[in-house]
Enzyme design. Structure first.
Site, PDB file in Angstrom:
ATOM      1  N   CYS A  66       3.577  -9.806  19.877  1.00 31.18           N
ATOM      2  CA  CYS A  66       2.147 -10.054  19.714  1.00 31.18           C
ATOM      3  C   CYS A  66       1.647 -10.993  20.810  1.00 31.18           C
ATOM      4  O   CYS A  66       2.437 -11.661  21.483  1.00 31.18           O
ATOM      5  CB  CYS A  66       1.845 -10.656  18.339  1.00 31.18           C
ATOM      6  SG  CYS A  66       2.616 -12.272  18.100  1.00 31.18           S
ATOM      7  N   CYS A 123       2.747 -14.550  20.316  1.00 37.10           N
ATOM      8  CA  CYS A 123       4.136 -14.802  20.730  1.00 37.10           C
ATOM      9  C   CYS A 123       4.224 -14.925  22.247  1.00 37.10           C
ATOM     10  O   CYS A 123       4.989 -15.745  22.776  1.00 37.10           O
ATOM     11  CB  CYS A 123       5.040 -13.661  20.267  1.00 37.10           C
ATOM     12  SG  CYS A 123       4.905 -13.301  18.513  1.00 37.10           S
ATOM     13  N   ASP A 177     -24.948   0.418  50.158  1.00 39.14           N
ATOM     14  CA  ASP A 177     -25.015   0.611  51.598  1.00 39.14           C
ATOM     15  C   ASP A 177     -25.382   2.079  51.823  1.00 39.14           C
ATOM     16  O   ASP A 177     -25.133   2.920  50.962  1.00 39.14           O
ATOM     17  CB  ASP A 177     -23.644   0.286  52.208  1.00 39.14           C
ATOM     18  CG  ASP A 177     -23.592   0.592  53.692  1.00 39.14           C
ATOM     19  OD1 ASP A 177     -24.555   0.248  54.391  1.00 39.14           O
ATOM     20  OD2 ASP A 177     -22.591   1.184  54.131  1.00 39.14           O
TER      21      ASP A 177
END
Length: 716
Positions: free
Chosen positions: A15, A18, A407
């Site tokens: 997780c 963790c 551009d």
């Protein structure tokens, strides 16, 4: 990367919480200066000189295994499975969690025994205890260790709840809580593995071996052993192993794996090809230009991994919130357990049970996982579709864009103009001699207009045997050089503003109204020639601008160094709302700053000439990242194809990702709030508590994983 900076592959992080704890533990090692865990890629980047044993000791709380990244990558490329069907995924999930299913079976038998022998509960109690030991031992062991160190994470919360439930004799509900928590963790681990596999599949795009010519023989060698300059031989139906330039042969190459372009591209002598693309027909001999770790796909993989470390503001906020949220839940649970009995004299056991249920409800699993799974899914899906997003922060910024600046040359247009007219402004000079000098001077620059003029002179059969010296670039306006007897100046009309006669002005204006770019040639002190060039608008530009408009990009701006007439003609054709012309690079930067003061702005350019504007924009988007290293390195977002067709997809995906995160946070908090409200009438049970937590985790992970399957529908 220096000798003391190293990447390790990590297995066992179940997780995000963790992962954060592992990062803290590694950072605290005496041999480590700093450490950063990439939860999405299962990697840790370490500055220092730790041993693998030290790193694994830092992750002992989760039985984390650490491997050297290079050796593990090679194994992973061989072992990564193909995309699995839903049935195969479910089958794989069941096989990987056999202990969990056996424990579930014990619970079923335990409840059956309790029902059949309500007086003698010894057998059911034995079955429940065995199930807890099998599926909850690591949870309780780590939870107790965290409580001793005053580390109040979700395992600590669950351990308090389980211990309290056992003390008040709720064995049946406690074992269900343990099993459902283990199932919730297994689902979270499974979902993250699927996200990681999706990203790891990028690594399988390029072949492991290449066919090259050595000592006049064709041999297959690992791509790591191929040198720059080697000749690569690719047959029809084979994937190209390394980036290079075609030196012989002709073939249709499918570049979808790199650029996301669905239409194959014809490749012939002099064309660039990329590792991982498919030669559909024909035979190609390719000169290798990049080593295996420098190819476009290798850089994309590396940048996608790095992108996962750059957290979106939403993700950083959730992680900060979770740090305060967990202690708050513990205080609320304590209050629920002791205040009603103290104030109203109600049964202590009942309210202790309610308080334990609050602890289970408050487990922050779903809240913590809600953002990283979404971000990683979004970034890896974008990369698979030819869009490189270099961090969660840029993904979030892109979702907010309402103003987009473009551009012109090479972005809205093809960037390969052609000479369409040459007008002699005066007599008394040799046309071919002047054109030869013009081409010789233009050969010293790589500007698209210069290349077009050189190509025109070559096609006309004019010999360029002139030698130029003292070449001077007139930034953004032109170029000057000295020949034996003449000084040549080539540039935009504004460079010669004070020298233009009325009839020349009229000539220039007439050409510009046709959407052409005008270049004037001055030999010594005499304006002698007008060259008109026309760039073709990209076929996709109008469609892309229209799609962006429908997506709510209300302000679509063109920033160009070209003349206002030319810019306006092209702007009107493609659907630009605001045109700013005759701009130097510093002018583009100034306009981006002005636009950014009003609302977030994105700048789309080629990643080289527009670097200042790209850097200043809230999101810098470079086109053609597959062929321009600068684009990959400088931009926040790189479109790997050489057109804008993926731009609406990138915007749509970013908004969908942020919407998914908001939904996930809403689901995670909403289900918990609903469960907590059941405390008021005293209806909250451990069953309801764990179901709300597991339900929230399951919903947010499945919701986030939907992002793995978001296709580009806008370009079809």
């Amino acid at each position: 990367m220096t000798e003391n900076n190293k990447t390790y592959h990590v297995e066992g992080m179940t997780c995000a919480n963790c992962a954060a704890k592992f990062e803290r533990n590694v950072t605290g090692l005496p041999s480590v200066t700093s450490a950063t865990v990439n939860f999405g890629a299962s990697k840790i980047y370490v500055e220092g000189t730790p041993t693998i044993e030290e790193l694994e000791a830092a992750g002992a709380f989760e039985n984390i295994a650490v491997y050297d990244d290079q050796s593990h990558q090679q194994t992973q490329q061989q072992e990564t499975s193909e995309n699995l069907t839903m049935f195969e995924m479910v089958k794989q999930f069941f096989i990987n969690n056999q202990t969990l299913w056996f424990s579930t079976l014990l619970i079923v038998f335990g409840y059956l025994s309790q029902w059949m022998h309500p007086v003698d509960t010894r057998l059911s109690l034995l079955l429940f205890v065995t199930a807890i030991a099998m599926s909850g031992w690591s949870l309780i062991k780590e939870g107790l260790r965290n409580l001793i160190h005053f580390d109040f994470d979700m395992r600590a919360l669950m351990t308090i709840a389980v211990t309290g439930g056992v003390l008040i004799g709720e064995w049946g509900e406690v074992v269900v809580v343990v099993i459902l928590f283990a199932l919730s963790e297994a689902l979270e681990r499974f979902s993250m593995d699927k996200v990681r596999e999706s990203m790891a599949s990028l690594m399988k795009i390029a072949p492991d071996t290449a066919t090259i010519l050595r000592q006049e023989q064709l041999i297959d060698v690992p791509v790591e052993d191929v040198n720059v300059g080697d000749l690569l031989y690719v047959k029809a139906g084979q994937k190209i192993a390394l980036d290079g330039i075609v030196r012989s042969g002709q073939a249709t190459v499918n570049q979808a794996t790199i650029t996301g372009e669905s239409i194959p591209v014809e490749k012939t002598n002099g064309d660039e090809v990329f590792a991982g693309t498919l030669n559909q027909d024909g035979h190609l001999e390719i000169e290798v230009t990049k080593g295996s770790d420098e190819t476009t796909i290798a850089k994309v993989i590396a940048l996608v991994e790095e992108a996962q470390i750059k957290k979106a503001p939403a993700q950083a906020f959730i992680e900060r919130f979770a740090r305060y949220y967990t202690p708050l839940i513990m205080l609320i649970a304590l209050g629920v357990a002791i205040i009603p009995p103290l104030v109203t004299g109600e049964n202590w056991s009942d309210w202790l049970y309610q308080g334990l249920s609050v602890l289970v409800v408050g487990c922050p699993c779903a809240l913590i996982i809600s953002t990283p799974v979404s971000i990683v899914s979004g970034i890896s899906t974008a990369a698979k579709n030819g869009v490189l997003i270099k961090g969660g922060i840029h993904l979030e910024q892109l979702s907010k864009i309402k103003t987009m600046a473009f551009d012109k040359t090479g972005t809205l247009t093809k960037g390969s103009p052609n000479v369409v007219d040459v007008v002699q402004l005066t007599d008394g000079y040799a046309y071919e001699d002047v054109m030869a000098r013009v081409a010789a001077l233009e050969q010293t620059t790589q500007h698209p207009l210069a290349r077009a003029i050189v190509a025109y002179v070559e096609d006309a059969g004019i010999t360029m045997n002139q030698t130029v010296k003292q070449v001077q670039t007139l930034t953004g306006q032109g170029i000057r050089g000295v020949f034996k007897r003449h000084t040549m100046t080539i540039g935009q009309p504004q460079l010669f503003e004070t020298e233009l006669a009325t009839d020349v002005h009229e000539q220039i204006e007439m050409q510009q109204q046709l959407g052409r770019t005008v270049v004037l040639v001055k030999q010594d002190d005499m304006l002698c020639m007008l060259i008109a060039l026309q760039d073709q608008v990209r076929p996709q530009s109008k469609k892309v601008i229209s799609q962006l408009s429908k997506l709510g990009v209300t302000k679509r701006v063109m920033l160009t160094g070209d003349h206002v007439f030319t810019a306006k003609t092209i702007g009107d054709e493609v659907g630009i709302t605001d045109v700013y012309a005759n701009l130097m690079p510093e002018d583009k930067l100034r306009y981006i700053e002005q636009l950014a003061e009003i609302q977030p702005v994105a700048m789309v350019g080629d990643g080289v000439n527009d670097a200042p504007a790209l850097a200043r924009a809230n999101v810098g988007i470079a086109m053609g990242g597959a062929s321009a290293d600068t684009a990959l390195e400088t931009a926040d977002v790189a479109l790997l194809s050489n057109d804008m067709s993926k731009l609406p997809y990138a915007v749509r995906l970013s908004r969908l990702t942020m919407r998914t995160i908001k939904w996930n946070v809403g689901i995670a908090l909403g289900l918990k709030i609903l469960a907590l409200l059941l405390v008021i009438p005293g209806w909250l049970t451990l069953w309801i508590a764990i179901m709300s937590d597991m339900g929230a985790t399951l919903l947010v992970t499945l919701n986030a994983m939907r992002l793995l399957y978001v296709k580009d529908v806008t370009s079809h």
